[in-house]
Design an enzyme around this catalytic site. Sequence first.
Site, PDB file in Angstrom:
ATOM      1  CB  SER A   1     -40.320  22.005 -40.868  1.00  0.00           C
ATOM      2  OG  SER A   1     -41.641  21.544 -41.015  1.00  0.00           O
TER       3      SER A   1
ATOM      4  CG  ASP B   1     -41.145  21.210 -44.573  1.00  0.00           C
ATOM      5  OD1 ASP B   1     -39.959  21.462 -44.309  1.00  0.00           O
ATOM      6  OD2 ASP B   1     -41.914  20.653 -43.768  1.00  0.00           O
TER       7      ASP B   1
END
Length: 305
Positions: free
Chosen positions: A51, A202
Amino acid sequence: MLVRVNGRESNRRPKVGLALSGGGLRGIAHIGVLNVLLQNQIPIHMIAGTSAGAIIAAMYACGYSPRDMAAIAETIKIRDLVDLKFTIADFLKHGVKCFFGPKYRFWSVLPKGLVKGDKIEKFFVKYWQQKTVRDTKIPIAITAVDINSADTVFFTTPLPGQREILNARYIHNALLSEAVRASISIPGIFCPKKYRDMNLVDGGVKNNLPTDILHHMGADVIIAVNLGYDGQQINNIETIGEILIQCIEIMGREVTLLKGEQYADVIIRPSVYDLDFKSSRYVAHCIAKGEEAARQKLSDIKVLL
């Protein structure tokens, strides 16, 4: 000459891997950590990121210095990177369908995410052009999760002798811009990144602190920077978005405790939860927090090396 690495003797210098966790805007603290490591001649032979950590990892692996990254962070305007997928008009239109149409249900008319993600991917292309994970100056690994198969997806530089992780897929020729766009796709916020036959979200869903991939890539010493939720009391959670993000943070913490810290030799934890991201000095304060936390662990790192 023999050197000792983690209690084992070896006739070569240890390979150091750096794992950078997700953390949203708190990810700017990674810049401060990098700055201190480089100032103290701590080598970084390979890097992995999830991320927000994937953004910093890709920047560093492409040759950007902490000073370069800080300058870029100071100029970023979040509103210029947000392309909304769902407008008020869309909500009202689908709400009417949900109310009057027997085939519609409320959840079925909601979008895959609030943000398309096209603008931020173009932003990445500006800095990395058409570079792939094969083209970086040092080996890199970026994590994502395929919501169709539940597999972890590693976008990684191919290395000889690299071992594989169970329930994971490896992609060695992806564009950095695509890999990082996938890794930052927070469920419910960003639309999943479509890549080949996958819908990627993610990497923090399964692997917010990617130390395992560095171990499998051959790192002898692994330094981990964890910006994830650490159990702090948070009382101002009011909106559905804040509830969703906090739930993801809590789940990410449990996964990190079980898996992410397993391979870490040193864990750096910048204290960034009390910072006001609306402050004009947020970037400088966040970087300073990263530097402070890294300095506290320098002696531990030097002992390992």
